[in-house]
Design an enzyme around this catalytic site. Structure first.
Site, PDB file in Angstrom:
ATOM      1  N   TYR A 202      29.527  33.928  28.747  1.00 48.66           N
ATOM      2  CA  TYR A 202      29.428  32.907  29.809  1.00 48.66           C
ATOM      3  C   TYR A 202      28.540  31.729  29.420  1.00 48.66           C
ATOM      4  O   TYR A 202      28.184  30.935  30.292  1.00 48.66           O
ATOM      5  CB  TYR A 202      28.808  33.519  31.075  1.00 48.66           C
ATOM      6  CG  TYR A 202      29.408  34.799  31.565  1.00 48.66           C
ATOM      7  CD1 TYR A 202      30.774  34.923  31.799  1.00 48.66           C
ATOM      8  CD2 TYR A 202      28.594  35.897  31.850  1.00 48.66           C
ATOM      9  CE1 TYR A 202      31.312  36.109  32.275  1.00 48.66           C
ATOM     10  CE2 TYR A 202      29.125  37.088  32.327  1.00 48.66           C
ATOM     11  CZ  TYR A 202      30.487  37.181  32.536  1.00 48.66           C
ATOM     12  OH  TYR A 202      31.006  38.355  33.015  1.00 48.66           O
ATOM     13  N   CYS A 232      28.800  40.643  13.234  1.00 48.13           N
ATOM     14  CA  CYS A 232      29.597  39.724  12.402  1.00 48.13           C
ATOM     15  C   CYS A 232      30.418  38.730  13.238  1.00 48.13           C
ATOM     16  O   CYS A 232      31.644  38.641  13.114  1.00 48.13           O
ATOM     17  CB  CYS A 232      30.537  40.536  11.523  1.00 48.13           C
ATOM     18  SG  CYS A 232      31.574  41.656  12.484  1.00 48.13           S
TER      19      CYS A 232
END
Ligand SMILES: Cc1ncc(COP(=O)(O)O)c(C=O)c1O
Length: 328
Positions: A202, A232
């Site tokens: 968000y 990653c």
């Protein structure tokens, strides 16, 4: 239905007919409420906005009306409530006020059809302080709902989530390293987006403080940095461009206001065990969730667990890093 809860919020015609057939199969009457989508912009992040027709939630006013008529005519359904929930982390009262008025108008028109409801379920959504938001005053919120209900004899139900628990939780994490890519400063910590996904999902901002005694009062030396995890993904950040003093391996950072949509949204992505959860009440401290480890994560994958348990697999997985990871 078997637990005989107060009512079930229904949000599609299909769900209503399913509940009807389930009620019929156990010869009971299902008390229901319809989740109405008032098509009002709650002015929050689009991923937590739920009250526009473009959002998947609820049904529009006309569809709601026909669902109430269907329920009234069914011997296995009893319409008792009406419900809306237009979004989460709401910081503006006006959309809530408009939604309450629109839903109350529908309740009035149902009354004219002799559908006499008992409950007005206003959902949750009240926003909390993360940084410098202007918040809705709970008194004004109550007045807005009460104002809409003028002339209706309905009991208000509310379902606040974040408002109750958001500010009461923190995520503690240890600094692994500092790293500089050109002029960019990164602080790599042992928590990551799998532990707290709100910044990645968000673009949420959480206040972050360094708890290490030796770093207190070093505000003059604070420089901008990104707080990032070991996953990653470039979206693996917990904060961007915040000012912190120079940090060293082992310094503990406190990520504030992580009590809502924090652990409940955590995952094992990148085979990362989730942290322990500790609750405080006054002087009492309770471990309410154990720290996960490789064994507990693999418990439903028996073959893998067996492999892991034999010495060869153990050395490949190298548990060392995980055992050192004690803060998160
Ligand atoms: C129907 C409903 N009620 C209440 C809540 C709680 O919301 P909040 O945490 O914003 O108060 C949610 C959250 O998704 C919801 O979908």
């Amino acid at each position: 239905l078997q637990a005989d809860i107060l009512f079930i919020n229904v949000e599609s015609e299909e769900e209503l007919t399913r509940i009807e057939s389930l009620a019929k199969s156990i010869n009971t009457i299902a008390r229901i409420s319809v989740r109405v989508n008032p098509n009002i912009d709650a002015k929050t992040h689009p991923y937590i906005s739920t009250g526009l027709h473009e959002n998947k939630f609820g049904v529009d006013i006309e569809q709601a009306k026909s669902m109430y008529i269907f329920a009234k005519n069914s011997p296995f359904l009893e319409p008792v409530g009406i419900h809306f929930h237009i979004g989460s982390q709401l910081t503006e009262l006006e959309p809530i006020k408009q939604a309450a008025q629109k839903i109350a108008e529908l309740a009035h028109s149902l009354l004219a059809l002799k559908i006499d409801l008992k409950f007005f379920d206003v959902g949750g959504g009240i926003g909390i302080q993360y940084t410098n938001e202007t918040l809705i005053n709970p008194y004004d919120y109550a007045q807005a709902i009460l104002g809409a209900l003028y002339g209706l004899d309905l009991t208000i139900i509310c379902e606040p989530g974040r408002f109750l628990v958001g500010n009461s939780g923190v995520l503690l994490t240890s600094v692994l390293y500092e790293k500089h890519n050109g002029t960019k400063r990164f602080v790599i910590v042992d928590a990551a987006m799998n532990d707290l996904i709100r910044p990645a999902l968000y673009h949420a901002t959480h206040t972050i403080k360094c708890l290490s005694q030796s770093k207190q009062g070093q505000n003059d030396s604070a420089k901008l940095c990104d707080i990032v995890g070991p996953i990653c993904e470039s979206s693996d950040f917990l904060a961007k461009n915040i000012a912190l003093p120079p940090l060293s391996t082992g310094d503990v950072l406190m990520i504030r206001d992580a009590g809502a949509y924090g652990y409940s949204m955590a995952s094992n992505y990148n085979t990362r065990p989730r942290p322990a959860e500790v609750a405080f009440m006054g002087e009492n401290v309770r471990l309410i969730k154990h720290r996960e480890n490789i064994e507990s994560m693999l418990k439903d994958e028996e073959e893998l667990l067996q492999e892991y348990k034999n010495d060869t697999a153990k050395s490949i997985h190298s548990k060392k890093g995980i055992e050192n990871d004690t803060t998160r």
